[in-house]
Design a protein around this motif. Structure first.
Motif, short mmCIF file in Angstrom:
data_model
loop_
_atom_site.label_atom_id
_atom_site.label_comp_id
_atom_site.label_asym_id
_atom_site.label_seq_id
_atom_site.Cartn_x
_atom_site.Cartn_y
_atom_site.Cartn_z
N GLU A 151 13.06 -15.03 -72.59
CA GLU A 151 12.79 -13.60 -72.38
C GLU A 151 12.33 -13.32 -70.95
OE1 GLU A 151 9.96 -12.44 -75.33
OE2 GLU A 151 11.52 -12.19 -76.86
N PHE A 152 11.79 -14.35 -70.29
CA PHE A 152 11.32 -14.17 -68.92
C PHE A 152 12.32 -14.72 -67.90
CE2 PHE A 152 7.48 -13.67 -71.38
CZ PHE A 152 6.82 -12.64 -70.72
N ARG A 154 15.75 -14.64 -65.45
CA ARG A 154 16.43 -13.59 -64.69
C ARG A 154 17.60 -13.04 -65.51
NH1 ARG A 154 19.33 -14.21 -58.75
NH2 ARG A 154 17.27 -14.94 -58.10
N TYR A 155 18.29 -13.93 -66.20
CA TYR A 155 19.42 -13.52 -67.02
C TYR A 155 19.11 -13.81 -68.49
CZ TYR A 155 21.49 -14.17 -62.38
OH TYR A 155 21.73 -14.14 -61.03
N PRO A 156 18.38 -12.95 -69.16
CA PRO A 156 18.03 -13.23 -70.57
C PRO A 156 19.26 -13.27 -71.47
CG PRO A 156 17.37 -11.01 -69.94
CD PRO A 156 17.83 -11.66 -68.70
#
Lengths: 195, 515
Positions: A151-152, A154-156
């Motif tokens: 979730e954290f 750059r590309y979730p």
């Protein structure tokens, strides 16, 4: 006794700082800015042979992708990883320490009730502050932690197809750095800029 | 309140409130684009992650179901996170891979810190507004159990606020620490006071486990049995035996009367029928004062204001009449008195000044006295009773009196301090913040027995700016000359602060005073 108290305070404040990260100063943003943040959190990985850290790009079924501060793209198989720690945003160590310090100092105004409120601060303060600071971090313990860490990223949504050599950790460059060729199309099948 | 204190107060408020309110954690929520209608419009920012890695960060947006499009103002970044533009845009929902919203909220740690901050600020506010209630004590003695836990054992000569009121005070030491036949106490001056200690001796009574030694309150000591005799204690509100049958830091206390601080209450003591009339018994009371007497003392100083020094020096010079007047309010509040047959026969009393350390005293009951009608009379809201016991009393016993060696906080022997404290013609003087260790060498290695601390001396209060501002000589003299009237007049003032004082002082879970 005074010396012991001072040492105790120092130890407890250092305790708040124990929730550490190797992230360079300034790359992690405050919780309030996280809604606008377009970069990944800071991930620290340990394999059987090396330690590696950088901006988390994506986590997929079998792999984890990150980019180090010297802009080296790294792809690691999850089963190579022994331990992993993600710091999603600025942990506010200094602010938490300041709040505990100010609280402890404020007890001088409590007269003889200080015998109650000072221990309350030097015991409860650092515990609460450390708990807060650690809320910004996820440590890998089981498979569900990979999902929470993603979730954290750059590309979730997962690692896109792109020119990996062009990726930069916490890239601060803007539109002006792009050549005309690199600029996105004005209109596409998926987006339209209003006139 | 002085400007410095106001500044300090506001600085702490700003630091603590801003510090705690700024401590937040982030909750991320990801929504598939087909469920966009589930995203709350209240989210100021929304990120639309595209399959290509690009991202739109909307700062204002709306959703149109008819054309399946998000409209709004957004910053657009490519996958390399170069900012491409910021403008009004329409984005087809079908092109979006994932929608991200963020909520910042207080973390559990920050919430806990806010609670601690709230208590602390309430305490700061209370103490700045009621300085008299927070500052002030007397020589305080601790046993250091370990590096972090200290037990408050005794407060010396609390009532001796002038040289002429110099007195000897004996306090039971309940949890001593003995190493290599040495008993150590930490002596502190924690108030804005000058403490003049004439002596501070350990009274040691060696004995086995089967008995104990109790102080009578009249500098006499008696052997007593350790056997527990079951008694029943009833207050005006009902049976309170469970609360006060053990020395365990759980106290019986009542609140002061709302209209008159001098109103009394009674505790009835029922003893078992099996008591032997040929034996002598005693009622053991473990108690300390509430903050009522502290409040009244500082209120008197406050009314005296700038004249306090003059009036107190007059008390020093007077032959007794004036000092009697000054003591009158304290006398009205009184001790804990033990009666038999109603209020007709006063047997004896428990007398101890000070709100910090619990003292233990026994009131001997004369042989043949009626044990069926025992009752304690005490001022409402004036006492905190930890334990009441009935014990069998034996012979009087004399203590082994041991003088201390004085050490600094770094545990270095202080010869001059030792000589001064052990010389009855001199005073050992301590100032605010001073701290020493008193080390007593026991005569035998068994270390079993009872221990008491015998202090003699007096202390001088330092006047504070806040007190001078309440100066009112009429009220000051009424406190001395018409104490009963003032105890009624001051009742609402004390009642206003009483619940807060008691709540903070007694409900704290963080420090053990004594066991």
């Amino acid at each position: 006794m005074k010396t012991k108290s001072v040492l105790l305070i120092i130890v407890l404040f250092v305790g708040i700082g124990c929730a550490t990260t190797t992230a360079p100063s300034g790359v992690l943003r405050s919780p309030d800015f996280e809604a606008q943040n377009i970069f990944g959190g800071w991930v620290e990985l340990k394999t059987g042979v090396e330690k590696i850290d950088g901006e988390l790009l994506a986590i997929e079924q079998d792999s984890i992708f990150l980019i180090t501060m010297d802009n080296t793209f790294v792809s690691l198989a999850k089963d190579q990883i022994v331990s992993a720690k993600l710091t999603g945003y600025d942990m506010q160590n200094a602010l938490a320490s300041l709040a505990v310090f100010a609280g402890s100092v404020s007890t001088v105004s409590h007269g003889f009730y200080l015998v109650l409120t000072f221990p309350m601060w030097i015991i409860g303060g650092p515990i609460s502050a450390t708990s807060h600071v650690k809320s910004a971090q996820i440590n890998y313990k089981n498979e569900s932690d990979w999902y929470n860490m993603s979730e954290f990223a750059r590309y979730p949504q997962g690692m896109p197809n792109l020119d990996r050599a062009r990726l930069k950790a916490y890239n601060k460059s803007g539109l002006n750095d792009l050549s005309e060729k690199e600029k996105p199309r004005e209109r596409s099948s998926w987006t339209s800029k209003e006139s | 309140m002085s400007k410095k204190k106001i500044t300090f107060f506001w600085l702490m408020c700003v630091l603590l409130i801003s510090g705690c309110s700024a401590l937040k954690k982030v909750e991320k929520k990801f929504t598939p684009p087909e469920k966009l209608q589930e995203v709350e419009l209240s989210n100021t920012y929304m990120k639309a992650h595209m399959g290509s890695g690009d991202v739109y960060v909307f700062n204002r947006w709306s959703y149109s179901e008819t054309d399946s499009m998000i409209r709004g103002n957004a910053k657009y970044y490519n996958a390399y996170r170069d900012e491409v533009f910021e403008d009004s845009v329409n984005v087809f929902i079908a092109d979006i891979e994932l929608i991200e919203t963020n909520v910042t909220e207080m973390s559990g740690g920050a919430a806990a810190l806010s609670v601690v901050t709230g208590i602390s600020l309430a305490m700061t506010t209370f103490c700045l507004l009621n300085t008299k209630a927070c500052f002030g004590s007397c020589p305080t003695f601790y046993t250091d159990i370990n590096d972090t836990l200290s037990v408050l054992e005794a407060e010396g000569f609390s009532a001796s606020v002038l040289p002429s009121l110099e007195a000897t005070d004996i306090d039971a030491l309940k949890q001593v620490s003995i190493k290599d036949s040495r008993l150590e106490l930490r002596l502190t001056n924690e108030a804005l006071e000058t403490h003049n200690i004439k002596y501070s001796n350990l009274l040691y009574f060696p004995h086995g486990d089967d008995k104990q030694v109790l102080a009578t309150g009249y500098s006499e000591f008696r052997y007593a049995s350790n056997e527990k005799i079951e008694i029943t204690i009833t207050s005006e509100t009902g049976n309170v035996t469970d609360l006060i049958n053990e020395l365990d830091d759980s106290y019986y206390y009542s609140l002061a009367d709302s209209n008159d601080l001098a109103v009394k209450e009674f505790l009835k003591i029922e003893v078992p029928a099996s008591t032997d009339p040929d034996k002598q018994y005693g009622i053991v009371i473990s108690a300390r004062q509430s903050l009522l007497s502290t409040f009244l003392f500082y209120q008197a100083l406050s009314y005296l204001g700038e004249n306090a020094t003059y009036v107190l020096s007059e008390v020093e010079r007077s032959e007794g009449g004036f000092s009697e007047r000054v003591e009158s309010m304290n006398r009205i509040l009184g001790d804990i008195e033990l009666y038999t047959n109603g209020e007709k026969n006063l047997i004896g009393s428990f007398k101890e000044t000070g709100p910090l350390a619990t003292d233990v005293q026994v009131i001997p009951i004369p042989q043949g006295a009626d044990l069926n009608n025992l009752q304690l009379k005490l001022n409402r809201g004036h006492w905190r009773i930890d334990q009441i016991q009935l014990v069998e009393l034996f012979d009087e016993v004399k203590p082994i009196r041991i003088q201390p060696e004085v050490y600094s906080t770094s545990k270095e022997y202080d010869e001059l301090a030792t000589q001064t404290l052990n010389n009855p013609s001199k005073y050992f003087t301590t100032l605010p913040g001073d701290e020493y260790y008193l080390s007593f060498t026991l005569p035998d290695s068994s270390s079993e027995g009872s221990f008491y601390l015998e202090n003699r001396g007096y202390y001088l209060e330092w006047m504070r700016d806040e007190w001078v501002k309440e100066q009112d000589m009429t009220k000051a003299f009424e406190m001395f000359l018409r104490p009963r009237k003032m105890l009624r007049e001051l009742a609402p003032v004390y009642k206003e602060m009483e619940p807060e004082m008691e709540k903070i002082f007694w409900n704290s879970q963080f420090v053990s005073h004594e066991n």
